[in-house]
Design a protein around this motif. Structure first.
Motif, PDB file in Angstrom:
ATOM      1  N   ARG A   1      -7.150  -9.787 -11.703  1.00  0.00           N
ATOM      2  CA  ARG A   1      -7.214 -11.484 -12.085  1.00  0.00           C
ATOM      3  C   ARG A   1      -6.408 -12.166 -11.052  1.00  0.00           C
ATOM      4  NH1 ARG A   1      -3.054 -13.521 -15.008  1.00  0.00           N
ATOM      5  NH2 ARG A   1      -1.475 -12.176 -15.564  1.00  0.00           N
ATOM      6  N   HIS A   2      -5.477 -11.436 -10.092  1.00  0.00           N
ATOM      7  CA  HIS A   2      -4.926 -12.458  -8.888  1.00  0.00           C
ATOM      8  C   HIS A   2      -5.642 -12.222  -7.580  1.00  0.00           C
ATOM      9  CE1 HIS A   2      -1.645 -13.304 -11.732  1.00  0.00           C
ATOM     10  NE2 HIS A   2      -1.486 -11.804 -11.956  1.00  0.00           N
ATOM     11  N   GLY A   3      -6.770 -11.669  -7.385  1.00  0.00           N
ATOM     12  CA  GLY A   3      -7.599 -11.157  -6.449  1.00  0.00           C
ATOM     13  C   GLY A   3      -7.055 -10.223  -5.599  1.00  0.00           C
ATOM     14  N   LEU A   4      -6.002  -9.445  -6.231  1.00  0.00           N
ATOM     15  CA  LEU A   4      -5.754  -8.392  -5.117  1.00  0.00           C
ATOM     16  C   LEU A   4      -6.406  -7.310  -5.134  1.00  0.00           C
ATOM     17  CD1 LEU A   4      -1.693  -8.913  -5.444  1.00  0.00           C
ATOM     18  CD2 LEU A   4      -3.390  -9.336  -3.441  1.00  0.00           C
ATOM     19  N   PRO A   5      -6.575  -6.046  -4.209  1.00  0.00           N
ATOM     20  CA  PRO A   5      -7.308  -4.843  -4.579  1.00  0.00           C
ATOM     21  C   PRO A   5      -6.745  -4.202  -5.715  1.00  0.00           C
ATOM     22  CG  PRO A   5      -6.860  -5.221  -2.254  1.00  0.00           C
ATOM     23  CD  PRO A   5      -6.050  -6.316  -3.109  1.00  0.00           C
ATOM     24  N   ARG A   6      -7.522  -3.571  -6.561  1.00  0.00           N
ATOM     25  CA  ARG A   6      -6.983  -2.700  -7.651  1.00  0.00           C
ATOM     26  C   ARG A   6      -6.972  -1.223  -7.368  1.00  0.00           C
ATOM     27  NH1 ARG A   6      -7.178  -3.973 -13.054  1.00  0.00           N
ATOM     28  NH2 ARG A   6      -8.504  -5.868 -12.839  1.00  0.00           N
ATOM     29  N   PHE A   7      -5.861  -0.735  -7.744  1.00  0.00           N
ATOM     30  CA  PHE A   7      -5.673   0.662  -7.369  1.00  0.00           C
ATOM     31  C   PHE A   7      -5.880   1.191  -5.803  1.00  0.00           C
ATOM     32  CE2 PHE A   7      -7.457   1.168 -11.647  1.00  0.00           C
ATOM     33  CZ  PHE A   7      -6.412   0.866 -12.202  1.00  0.00           C
ATOM     34  N   ALA A   8      -5.431   0.157  -5.056  1.00  0.00           N
ATOM     35  CA  ALA A   8      -5.716   0.354  -3.486  1.00  0.00           C
ATOM     36  C   ALA A   8      -4.782   1.922  -3.074  1.00  0.00           C
ATOM     37  CB  ALA A   8      -5.123  -0.788  -2.664  1.00  0.00           C
ATOM     38  N   SER A   9      -5.487   2.488  -2.145  1.00  0.00           N
ATOM     39  CA  SER A   9      -4.963   3.883  -1.556  1.00  0.00           C
ATOM     40  C   SER A   9      -5.392   3.886  -0.206  1.00  0.00           C
ATOM     41  CB  SER A   9      -5.509   4.905  -2.515  1.00  0.00           C
ATOM     42  OG  SER A   9      -5.028   6.168  -1.948  1.00  0.00           O
TER      43      SER A   9
ATOM     44  N   LEU B   1       1.007  -1.340   0.271  1.00  0.00           N
ATOM     45  CA  LEU B   1      -0.014   0.004   0.072  1.00  0.00           C
ATOM     46  C   LEU B   1       0.965   1.199  -0.112  1.00  0.00           C
ATOM     47  CD1 LEU B   1      -2.896   0.762   0.410  1.00  0.00           C
ATOM     48  CD2 LEU B   1      -2.832   0.821   2.672  1.00  0.00           C
ATOM     49  N   GLY B   2       0.994   1.936  -1.100  1.00  0.00           N
ATOM     50  CA  GLY B   2       2.028   2.927  -1.252  1.00  0.00           C
ATOM     51  C   GLY B   2       1.535   4.566  -1.441  1.00  0.00           C
ATOM     52  N   THR B   3       0.185   4.641  -1.689  1.00  0.00           N
ATOM     53  CA  THR B   3      -0.548   5.860  -2.001  1.00  0.00           C
ATOM     54  C   THR B   3      -1.590   6.194  -0.936  1.00  0.00           C
ATOM     55  OG1 THR B   3      -2.089   4.967  -3.469  1.00  0.00           O
ATOM     56  CG2 THR B   3       0.130   5.398  -4.488  1.00  0.00           C
ATOM     57  N   GLY B   4      -1.656   7.486  -1.020  1.00  0.00           N
ATOM     58  CA  GLY B   4      -2.670   8.156  -0.101  1.00  0.00           C
ATOM     59  C   GLY B   4      -2.291   8.742   1.252  1.00  0.00           C
ATOM     60  N   PHE B   5      -0.774   8.512   1.466  1.00  0.00           N
ATOM     61  CA  PHE B   5      -0.383   8.993   2.801  1.00  0.00           C
ATOM     62  C   PHE B   5       0.034  10.425   2.611  1.00  0.00           C
ATOM     63  CE2 PHE B   5       0.737   4.515   2.026  1.00  0.00           C
ATOM     64  CZ  PHE B   5       0.238   3.880   3.327  1.00  0.00           C
ATOM     65  N   SER B   6      -0.243  11.166   3.891  1.00  0.00           N
ATOM     66  CA  SER B   6       0.429  12.589   3.980  1.00  0.00           C
ATOM     67  C   SER B   6       2.148  12.460   4.194  1.00  0.00           C
ATOM     68  CB  SER B   6      -0.357  13.288   5.227  1.00  0.00           C
ATOM     69  OG  SER B   6       0.143  12.798   6.296  1.00  0.00           O
ATOM     70  N   ASP B   7       2.903  13.403   4.046  1.00  0.00           N
ATOM     71  CA  ASP B   7       4.231  13.407   4.466  1.00  0.00           C
ATOM     72  C   ASP B   7       4.238  13.280   5.859  1.00  0.00           C
ATOM     73  OD1 ASP B   7       4.752  13.810   1.907  1.00  0.00           O
ATOM     74  OD2 ASP B   7       5.365  16.111   1.920  1.00  0.00           O
ATOM     75  N   ALA B   8       3.419  13.875   6.563  1.00  0.00           N
ATOM     76  CA  ALA B   8       3.527  13.644   8.406  1.00  0.00           C
ATOM     77  C   ALA B   8       3.450  12.341   8.429  1.00  0.00           C
ATOM     78  CB  ALA B   8       2.406  14.485   8.941  1.00  0.00           C
TER      79      ALA B   8
ATOM     80  N   VAL C   1      -3.979  -1.583  12.430  1.00  0.00           N
ATOM     81  CA  VAL C   1      -4.859  -1.953  11.335  1.00  0.00           C
ATOM     82  C   VAL C   1      -5.219  -0.536  10.366  1.00  0.00           C
ATOM     83  CG1 VAL C   1      -7.206  -2.599  10.680  1.00  0.00           C
ATOM     84  CG2 VAL C   1      -5.917  -3.966  12.318  1.00  0.00           C
ATOM     85  N   VAL C   2      -5.427  -0.558   9.173  1.00  0.00           N
ATOM     86  CA  VAL C   2      -5.507   0.619   8.185  1.00  0.00           C
ATOM     87  C   VAL C   2      -6.536   0.229   7.432  1.00  0.00           C
ATOM     88  CG1 VAL C   2      -3.120   1.296   8.295  1.00  0.00           C
ATOM     89  CG2 VAL C   2      -3.950  -0.201   6.519  1.00  0.00           C
ATOM     90  N   THR C   3      -7.475   1.358   6.947  1.00  0.00           N
ATOM     91  CA  THR C   3      -8.376   1.095   5.919  1.00  0.00           C
ATOM     92  C   THR C   3      -7.815   1.591   4.522  1.00  0.00           C
ATOM     93  OG1 THR C   3     -10.113   1.454   7.781  1.00  0.00           O
ATOM     94  CG2 THR C   3     -10.777   1.849   5.440  1.00  0.00           C
ATOM     95  N   TYR C   4      -8.213   1.053   3.736  1.00  0.00           N
ATOM     96  CA  TYR C   4      -7.670   1.308   2.332  1.00  0.00           C
ATOM     97  C   TYR C   4      -9.144   1.435   1.445  1.00  0.00           C
ATOM     98  CZ  TYR C   4      -7.598  -3.715   1.173  1.00  0.00           C
ATOM     99  OH  TYR C   4      -8.088  -4.861   1.022  1.00  0.00           O
ATOM    100  N   LYS C   5      -8.982   2.234   0.476  1.00  0.00           N
ATOM    101  CA  LYS C   5      -9.906   2.071  -0.740  1.00  0.00           C
ATOM    102  C   LYS C   5      -9.520   1.315  -1.906  1.00  0.00           C
ATOM    103  CE  LYS C   5      -9.009   6.757  -2.577  1.00  0.00           C
ATOM    104  NZ  LYS C   5      -9.857   8.054  -2.881  1.00  0.00           N
TER     105      LYS C   5
END
Length: 292
Positions: free
Chosen positions: A268-276, A240-247, A258-262
């Motif tokens: 096709r491998h069953g992983l979340p697409r465009f997870a942020s 999970l590499g996007t959506g984070f603030s610099d802080a 535990v984090v929540t991601y969108k």
């Protein structure tokens, strides 16, 4: 009896008293209705539509406010004065985009009247009232109107129409900073479980995952977090590499948190697409974002 032994016994008694006090404050978790995900194709004319508030789920049992886990929510004197004696299902809410601020206030050891001036209990159902939602709704409206309290409001409800109208409403709410929409089937009794009588409509899907590693950043993120390696409840790992603030990159979530991601569907491998990244689960006495 020696002094060390007396100290030890005293410490045990204090610990026992604290445990008993905590147990006394924890009520049985209320059986709350929970939502499934909306899928196009249902007859929306049988549903009521409301905004999905960005708040903390709360249950008024007629005497006190409880979190979804059954913990007592401390309120300043006078906040719940005049609330109906009937149980109410709802959310504590401060407005769009204020979830973290709200949780900070709720987690304070001693509730202060000043910050609570901006908090409202937004009621959306009468759990103990018989009959379908079509009949519970006017009863709830009358209770709220009769109480006429500054901190007690009712979530606006309107009749559903069709999918195109629903999508336009969703776009309007999302553009204004709202989280999404809720659909409540008019003919449904209140059932304290997850079912299709309550549906959530969001511009994206979201889920939770556990942080298992912090991956160092590169380039402009050198010396900071670059990404998180997380694990889904089903045991799948992904970055999970996007959506984070610099802080947050400077002080990343701890391993085991535990984090929540969108995300937008699955690969096709069953992983979340465009997870942020969306948010870190707020720890505290049951104060998690509403999961309706």
């Amino acid at each position: 009896m020696s002094r060390p032994i007396l100290y030890f016994i005293g410490a045990l008694l204090i610990a026992a008293a604290l445990i008993m006090a905590a147990a006394a404050r924890a009520a049985k978790a209320p059986a709350l209705m929970q939502a499934n995900i909306y899928q196009e194709g249902i007859d929306l004319t049988g549903y009521w539509v409301s905004e999905k508030l960005d708040g903390v789920r709360a249950f008024w049992d007629g005497q006190q406010l409880l979190s979804r886990n059954g913990n007592v929510i401390d309120t300043p004197p006078g906040f719940t004065e005049g609330f109906p004696t009937q149980p109410l299902d709802g959310e504590l809410w401060m407005g769009r985009g204020t979830f973290s601020q709200l949780v900070g206030i709720l987690n304070r050891r001693t509730p202060s009247a000043e910050p609570w001036r901006h908090i409202y209990f937004m009621a959306f159902d009468l759990p103990s009232s018989p009959g379908p939602f079509d009949q519970r709704l006017p009863r709830l409206r009358k209770l709220i109107d009769d109480a006429a309290l500054p901190h007690l409001h009712m979530v606006d409800q309107r009749r559903g129409r069709d999918h195109a109208t629903l999508m336009r409403d969703l776009e309007r709410v999302a553009a204004a900073g709202g989280e999404g929409l809720m659909l409540h089937r008019g003919g449904a009794p209140y059932r304290g479980e997850r079912n299709d009588d309550l549906l959530k409509v969001k511009p994206y899907l979201d889920a939770e995952a556990e942080v298992v590693a912090v991956i160092p950043g590169e380039g402009k993120y050198t010396g900071m977090m670059g990404a998180l390696l997380v694990k889904t409840p089903g045991g799948r790992h992904f970055r999970l590499g996007t959506g984070f603030s610099d802080a947050l990159r400077a002080r990343p979530p701890a391993i085991g948190s535990v984090v929540t991601y969108k995300y937008h569907g699955h690969t096709r491998h069953g992983l979340p697409r465009f997870a942020s990244f969306l948010r870190l689960r707020e720890e505290g006495p049951g104060f998690t974002r509403s999961s309706r």
